[in-house]
Design a protein around this motif. Structure first.
Motif, short mmCIF file in Angstrom:
data_model
loop_
_atom_site.label_atom_id
_atom_site.label_comp_id
_atom_site.label_asym_id
_atom_site.label_seq_id
_atom_site.Cartn_x
_atom_site.Cartn_y
_atom_site.Cartn_z
N TYR A 133 0.44 -10.15 7.41
CA TYR A 133 -0.05 -9.34 7.77
C TYR A 133 -1.55 -9.25 7.57
CZ TYR A 133 1.65 -7.72 3.20
OH TYR A 133 1.93 -7.45 1.79
N LEU A 134 -2.58 -8.71 8.43
CA LEU A 134 -3.80 -8.96 8.64
C LEU A 134 -4.77 -7.62 8.10
CD1 LEU A 134 -3.75 -10.57 12.05
CD2 LEU A 134 -4.15 -11.65 9.62
N ASN A 135 -4.13 -6.52 7.60
CA ASN A 135 -4.65 -5.38 7.17
C ASN A 135 -3.88 -4.50 6.37
OD1 ASN A 135 -6.94 -3.33 6.77
ND2 ASN A 135 -7.52 -3.64 8.93
N ASN A 136 -4.02 -3.58 5.67
CA ASN A 136 -3.49 -2.86 4.80
C ASN A 136 -3.85 -1.07 4.93
OD1 ASN A 136 -1.46 -1.71 3.11
ND2 ASN A 136 -2.00 -3.46 1.46
N ASP A 139 -5.07 1.00 -0.25
CA ASP A 139 -6.07 0.35 -0.84
C ASP A 139 -5.73 -0.85 -1.93
OD1 ASP A 139 -5.46 2.05 -3.04
OD2 ASP A 139 -7.19 3.29 -2.71
N TRP A 140 -4.50 -1.02 -2.25
CA TRP A 140 -4.11 -2.12 -3.27
C TRP A 140 -4.91 -3.19 -2.73
CZ3 TRP A 140 -0.87 -6.11 -2.12
CH2 TRP A 140 -0.08 -5.66 -0.90
N SER A 141 -5.07 -3.72 -1.77
CA SER A 141 -5.59 -4.83 -1.30
C SER A 141 -7.14 -4.74 -0.51
CB SER A 141 -4.52 -5.83 -0.20
OG SER A 141 -4.43 -5.16 0.83
N GLY A 142 -7.65 -3.49 -0.50
CA GLY A 142 -8.90 -3.04 0.02
C GLY A 142 -8.31 -2.31 1.30
N TRP A 214 2.30 -12.73 13.61
CA TRP A 214 0.96 -11.95 13.15
C TRP A 214 1.38 -10.32 13.11
CZ3 TRP A 214 -2.33 -15.13 10.97
CH2 TRP A 214 -2.49 -16.40 11.66
N GLN A 215 0.88 -9.79 12.05
CA GLN A 215 1.00 -8.18 11.94
C GLN A 215 -0.22 -7.64 11.73
OE1 GLN A 215 3.79 -6.25 8.68
NE2 GLN A 215 5.04 -6.79 10.49
N LEU A 216 -0.51 -6.45 12.76
CA LEU A 216 -1.70 -5.75 12.55
C LEU A 216 -2.07 -5.23 11.16
CD1 LEU A 216 -1.38 -3.64 15.80
CD2 LEU A 216 -2.03 -5.91 15.68
N ALA A 217 -0.95 -4.71 10.37
CA ALA A 217 -1.33 -3.94 9.11
C ALA A 217 -0.07 -3.87 8.44
CB ALA A 217 -2.32 -2.96 9.41
N ASN A 218 -0.31 -3.46 7.08
CA ASN A 218 0.80 -2.96 6.44
C ASN A 218 0.73 -1.34 6.51
OD1 ASN A 218 3.01 -3.05 4.40
ND2 ASN A 218 1.35 -2.31 3.12
N GLY A 259 3.52 -3.54 11.81
CA GLY A 259 3.75 -3.32 10.42
C GLY A 259 4.16 -1.81 10.10
N SER A 260 4.46 -1.19 11.09
CA SER A 260 4.99 0.33 11.12
C SER A 260 6.16 0.60 10.26
CB SER A 260 4.98 1.00 12.40
OG SER A 260 5.46 2.30 12.29
#
Length: 438
Positions: A133-136, A139-142, A214-218, A259-260
């Motif tokens: 995954y490429l975003n979150n 905020d624990w990873s920014g 690839w995953q858009l985000a967590n 990542g939904s």
């Protein structure tokens, strides 16, 4: 025929055939609404291992020997799919990972990137597949708030700030989708990572079948409040469609997912879930199940709340199976978790409710697999392995390197599975054997 033409034809003949160079062998694909691998159904038992790249890094916080031990343990359980964090942004949040992949806009941490290379190489050696995954949203990873802070979109604040009660945080983080400057920074990182060549194997990421998706985000959400979420919905859906298409333009061979969490991350709206997974550039449906976090099962009073909470979980799985069928796309339950008994954190503490919950999710998954349904696999949250909390209060502190599956925003040991959790490990092992036997 002139000598020069003969030489040209000979040179062309000596080149590898394009089809051979771009073979699909080993790549997970979608066929007839189901995940497929080399012409056979792809079914898996998986785990979340967000910190894999950190262990793989050749840095003070890295531990490659531990990484190989953890992967060996997971392989012994027949876990074949790992969902891992491949991005992160420097954040002032109190409970944030540090260091991370992007210390400042465009400034990438080469140690962590090489750590991700090592992780993928070690997974390949064990015939495991990765979802990166490429975003979150958190905020624990920014994550998305870090990008908003970098472009000065509003006043940054951290998740859990008492001065900004829920749902202010999700409404703030969801502003990311419509911010062109923030997304330009995000896409620059995505382009760099997707276009990366593994320094261990020499293989471009785009050509590596170790990567499943690839995953858009967590856990991307359109917002937290109904007012903002509905207003932001079209922007959210457009971001999913455009970002997934962008990734496909860079790497058409690998799957892309959202990542939904499903309905609980989509304002409890079925249409939101369907629209998020409808684009042709989104290959499969994702769902997460968190009965403690969603107040379905009270960790402080499970005796009075477990049965009703479990029934809601069963219904949640059934609804998402139905949505996947409607879209004719596979489904992955890529996060599910429950707190240890009495909300304990230490290895050796009881896990009876946790084991029961895992068994419920696994039974539902196995039944759908046997029926030929869309459910392809699960990733429990998360693998602690030999990691242990470093402080009496079980909270993560800067400089800690004994990473566990529970990220810094949670007590270390709250949801994760330790290498000593014999009963939970047996539930996972039995399910993996049952999946292999289908």
């Amino acid at each position: 025929m002139t000598p020069s033409r003969r030489a040209l034809l000979a040179a062309l003949a000596a080149l590898p055939m394009l089809g051979a160079a771009r073979s699909s062998k080993g790549f997970v694909a979608v066929k007839n609404g189901r995940l497929s691998l080399d012409g056979r159904p792809y079914r898996f038992v998986g785990a979340n291992l967000w910190y894999g790249a950190w262990l793989g890094a050749s840095a003070a916080y890295g531990d490659r020997a531990r990484l190989t031990r953890e992967l060996d343990r997971l392989q012994a359980l027949a876990v074949t799919n790992l969902r891992v964090l491949g991005a992160g942004e420097r954040s002032p949040a109190r409970a944030a990972v540090s260091p991370t992949f992007q210390e400042r806009p465009g400034e990438y941490d080469t140690d962590l990137l090489k750590g991700l290379d090592v992780l993928l190489a070690e997974m390949a050696a064990r015939n495991m597949k990765a979802v990166i995954y490429l975003n979150n949203f958190w905020d624990w990873s920014g994550g998305m708030p870090a990008y908003l802070r970098w472009v000065e979109n509003g006043t940054w604040f951290q998740h859990g700030d008492a001065d900004h009660p829920w749902p202010e945080y999700p409404d703030y983080a969801a502003r990311f989708y419509g911010d062109a400057k923030a997304n330009a920074l995000f896409r620059r990182y995505v382009k760099s990572l997707v276009g990366r060549t593994n320094t261990v194997t020499g293989k471009p990421y785009r050509d590596d079948p170790t990567l499943m998706a690839w995953q858009l985000a967590n856990e991307p959400r359109p917002g937290g409040s109904q007012i903002f979420g509905v207003f932001n919905m079209s922007i959210y859906q457009r971001w999913i469609a455009n970002t997934s298409a962008f990734i496909k333009s860079l790497d058409p061979r690998h799957l892309v997912s959202t990542g939904s969490e499903g309905e609980m991350g989509c304002l409890n709206q079925e249409r939101c879930v369907l629209d998020a997974h409808r684009p042709v550039s989104i290959d499969y449906v994702t769902a997460h199940i968190w009965p403690n976090n969603w107040s379905w099962i009270d960790a402080k009073n499970p005796a009075a709340t477990y049965a009703a909470g479990e029934a809601r979980c069963r219904d949640y799985v059934a609804r998402h199976i139905a949505m996947a069928r409607q879209l004719n796309k596979p489904l992955v339950i890529e996060e599910f978790g429950l707190a240890r008994d009495a909300r304990a954190f230490a290895p050796g503490s009881a896990t009876a409710d946790k084991d029961r919950f895992y068994q419920t999710i696994y039974d539902l998954t196995l039944a759908d697999m046997k029926a030929g349904g869309p459910l392809a696999g699960t990733n429990f949250w998360a693998w602690n392995g030999e990691g242990r909390a470093q402080h009496p209060d079980a909270w993560f502190a800067p400089g800690d390197k004994a990473f566990v599956g529970d990220p810094p925003q949670e007590e270390q040991g709250l949801y994760g599975v330790f290498d000593s959790d014999a009963s939970t490990l047996e539930v996972i092992r039995r399910h993996a054997a049952a999946v292999r036997a289908i």
